[in-house]
Scaffold this motif. Structure first.
Motif, mmCIF file in Angstrom:
data_model
loop_
_atom_site.group_PDB
_atom_site.id
_atom_site.type_symbol
_atom_site.label_atom_id
_atom_site.label_comp_id
_atom_site.label_asym_id
_atom_site.label_seq_id
_atom_site.Cartn_x
_atom_site.Cartn_y
_atom_site.Cartn_z
ATOM 1 N N TRP A 29 0.857 -1.181 0.000
ATOM 2 C CA TRP A 29 0.000 0.000 0.000
ATOM 3 C C TRP A 29 0.896 1.235 0.000
ATOM 4 O O TRP A 29 1.901 1.305 0.726
ATOM 5 C CB TRP A 29 -0.911 -0.015 1.223
ATOM 6 N N HIS A 30 0.569 2.241 -0.805
ATOM 7 C CA HIS A 30 1.438 3.405 -1.030
ATOM 8 C C HIS A 30 1.846 4.123 0.262
ATOM 9 O O HIS A 30 2.954 4.617 0.371
ATOM 10 C CB HIS A 30 0.784 4.385 -2.004
ATOM 11 N N GLY A 31 0.973 4.197 1.246
ATOM 12 C CA GLY A 31 1.289 4.904 2.484
ATOM 13 C C GLY A 31 2.394 4.258 3.299
ATOM 14 O O GLY A 31 3.024 4.912 4.130
ATOM 15 N N ASN A 32 2.674 2.984 3.067
ATOM 16 C CA ASN A 32 3.713 2.297 3.840
ATOM 17 C C ASN A 32 5.122 2.707 3.448
ATOM 18 O O ASN A 32 6.064 2.482 4.199
ATOM 19 C CB ASN A 32 3.549 0.783 3.730
ATOM 20 N N TYR A 33 5.277 3.336 2.287
ATOM 21 C CA TYR A 33 6.617 3.766 1.897
ATOM 22 C C TYR A 33 7.152 4.841 2.848
ATOM 23 O O TYR A 33 8.353 4.904 3.105
ATOM 24 C CB TYR A 33 6.633 4.241 0.435
ATOM 25 N N ILE A 34 6.273 5.670 3.385
ATOM 26 C CA ILE A 34 6.696 6.674 4.374
ATOM 27 C C ILE A 34 7.240 5.968 5.620
ATOM 28 O O ILE A 34 8.225 6.411 6.215
ATOM 29 C CB ILE A 34 5.530 7.624 4.725
ATOM 30 N N GLN A 35 6.603 4.848 6.003
ATOM 31 C CA GLN A 35 7.113 4.051 7.130
ATOM 32 C C GLN A 35 8.494 3.475 6.795
ATOM 33 O O GLN A 35 9.375 3.442 7.648
ATOM 34 C CB GLN A 35 6.141 2.916 7.469
ATOM 35 N N CYS A 69 7.053 11.625 -1.687
ATOM 36 C CA CYS A 69 7.293 10.238 -2.066
ATOM 37 C C CYS A 69 6.906 10.062 -3.534
ATOM 38 O O CYS A 69 5.803 10.446 -3.927
ATOM 39 C CB CYS A 69 6.435 9.348 -1.163
ATOM 40 N N GLU A 70 7.818 9.537 -4.330
ATOM 41 C CA GLU A 70 7.526 9.289 -5.738
ATOM 42 C C GLU A 70 7.617 7.789 -5.996
ATOM 43 O O GLU A 70 8.674 7.175 -5.844
ATOM 44 C CB GLU A 70 8.510 10.033 -6.638
ATOM 45 N N HIS A 71 6.486 7.209 -6.378
ATOM 46 C CA HIS A 71 6.393 5.771 -6.626
ATOM 47 C C HIS A 71 6.710 5.475 -8.084
ATOM 48 O O HIS A 71 6.167 6.109 -8.984
ATOM 49 C CB HIS A 71 4.982 5.275 -6.290
ATOM 50 N N LYS A 72 7.588 4.506 -8.300
ATOM 51 C CA LYS A 72 7.988 4.145 -9.655
ATOM 52 C C LYS A 72 7.531 2.730 -10.015
ATOM 53 O O LYS A 72 7.038 2.507 -11.099
ATOM 54 C CB LYS A 72 9.494 4.279 -9.795
ATOM 55 N N LEU A 73 7.713 1.790 -9.091
ATOM 56 C CA LEU A 73 7.309 0.395 -9.263
ATOM 57 C C LEU A 73 6.837 -0.125 -7.913
ATOM 58 O O LEU A 73 7.235 0.406 -6.877
ATOM 59 C CB LEU A 73 8.494 -0.461 -9.743
ATOM 60 N N PRO A 74 6.042 -1.181 -7.892
ATOM 61 C CA PRO A 74 5.583 -1.695 -6.598
ATOM 62 C C PRO A 74 6.557 -2.684 -5.958
ATOM 63 O O PRO A 74 7.324 -3.355 -6.649
ATOM 64 C CB PRO A 74 4.282 -2.407 -6.963
ATOM 65 N N LEU A 75 6.503 -2.742 -4.641
ATOM 66 C CA LEU A 75 7.087 -3.846 -3.889
ATOM 67 C C LEU A 75 5.951 -4.810 -3.594
ATOM 68 O O LEU A 75 4.785 -4.411 -3.557
ATOM 69 C CB LEU A 75 7.686 -3.347 -2.569
ATOM 70 N N TYR A 99 15.698 9.607 0.177
ATOM 71 C CA TYR A 99 15.555 8.158 0.254
ATOM 72 C C TYR A 99 15.495 7.561 -1.139
ATOM 73 O O TYR A 99 14.928 8.157 -2.058
ATOM 74 C CB TYR A 99 14.261 7.779 0.987
ATOM 75 N N GLU A 100 16.047 6.372 -1.244
ATOM 76 C CA GLU A 100 15.952 5.596 -2.463
ATOM 77 C C GLU A 100 15.689 4.151 -2.039
ATOM 78 O O GLU A 100 16.502 3.552 -1.335
ATOM 79 C CB GLU A 100 17.252 5.697 -3.247
ATOM 80 N N ILE A 101 14.536 3.631 -2.444
ATOM 81 C CA ILE A 101 14.179 2.258 -2.101
ATOM 82 C C ILE A 101 14.297 1.417 -3.367
ATOM 83 O O ILE A 101 13.782 1.786 -4.420
ATOM 84 C CB ILE A 101 12.751 2.174 -1.534
ATOM 85 N N ARG A 102 15.000 0.294 -3.220
ATOM 86 C CA ARG A 102 15.213 -0.621 -4.349
ATOM 87 C C ARG A 102 14.610 -1.990 -4.039
ATOM 88 O O ARG A 102 14.630 -2.423 -2.896
ATOM 89 C CB ARG A 102 16.702 -0.776 -4.654
ATOM 90 N N VAL A 107 16.373 -2.556 -8.581
ATOM 91 C CA VAL A 107 15.703 -1.511 -9.346
ATOM 92 C C VAL A 107 15.039 -0.523 -8.386
ATOM 93 O O VAL A 107 14.392 -0.926 -7.415
ATOM 94 C CB VAL A 107 14.654 -2.128 -10.299
ATOM 95 N N VAL A 108 15.186 0.774 -8.656
ATOM 96 C CA VAL A 108 14.567 1.799 -7.815
ATOM 97 C C VAL A 108 13.048 1.703 -7.949
ATOM 98 O O VAL A 108 12.512 1.762 -9.057
ATOM 99 C CB VAL A 108 15.045 3.213 -8.209
ATOM 100 N N VAL A 109 12.376 1.559 -6.801
ATOM 101 C CA VAL A 109 10.910 1.487 -6.815
ATOM 102 C C VAL A 109 10.272 2.739 -6.222
ATOM 103 O O VAL A 109 9.102 3.018 -6.468
ATOM 104 C CB VAL A 109 10.388 0.231 -6.067
ATOM 105 N N CYS A 110 11.050 3.486 -5.438
ATOM 106 C CA CYS A 110 10.493 4.669 -4.780
ATOM 107 C C CYS A 110 11.621 5.603 -4.360
ATOM 108 O O CYS A 110 12.689 5.149 -3.956
ATOM 109 C CB CYS A 110 9.700 4.216 -3.551
ATOM 110 N N THR A 111 11.380 6.904 -4.477
ATOM 111 C CA THR A 111 12.304 7.911 -3.961
ATOM 112 C C THR A 111 11.506 8.889 -3.120
ATOM 113 O O THR A 111 10.279 8.991 -3.264
ATOM 114 C CB THR A 111 13.028 8.666 -5.098
#
Length: 145
Positions: A29-35, A69-75, A99-102, A107-111
């Motif tokens: 869920w998109h809001g969990n990336y902030i967590q 938060c910028e979503h690029k691909l899902p986890l 932040y950079e989440i891979r 692959v970068v999924v979120c920044t």
């Protein structure tokens, strides 16, 4: 106190996507990336000696005043994601992190980015850099002594 030449101060940590963080399709869920940003920020703080407990020991907290938060691909459920948390230096009395989440494939999924300000535990906003944070910046090579 002029800032020195910029150097990257970062820390990379990992997080496993839990079932409770996903929707019925198993997508985060998109809001969990902030967590996840917070998980990365906490790991950064523990590693570099500027954790929330360190801040509290100096009578400060650092609430977030801005986040993006910028979503690029899902986890998806079960993924082990890598969170790179980087301190962004500022002359102001604030802490900025990017932040950079891979995903497991790298692959970068979120920044994203967060901005935190210093508030004394009594509730007063600090307009000046707290002494403990100034010392941390000197130790990290961001300021001259």
């Amino acid at each position: 106190m002029p800032s020195k030449t910029l150097k990257e101060i970062s820390f990379t940590s990992k997080v496993r996507v839990r079932f409770a963080e996903t929707d019925p399709l198993g997508i985060v869920w998109h809001g969990n990336y902030i967590q996840y940003f917070e998980d990365g920020r906490e790991a950064f703080g523990r590693h570099h000696g500027i954790s929330y407990l360190d801040q509290k020991a100096h009578n400060f907290s650092t609430p977030i005043v801005s986040s993006s938060c910028e979503h690029k691909l899902p986890l998806t459920y079960g993924d082990v994601a890598t969170i790179k948390t980087t301190y962004v230096d500022s002359a102001a009395a604030k802490m900025i992190f990017s932040y950079e989440i891979r995903n497991p494939e790298g692959v970068v999924v979120c920044t994203g980015k967060t901005v935190q300000v210093f508030v004394e535990l009594g509730g007063e906003l600090s307009l000046l850099i707290p002494e403990f944070f100034r010392k941390w910046k000197i130790k990290m090579g961001l300021l001259d002594a």
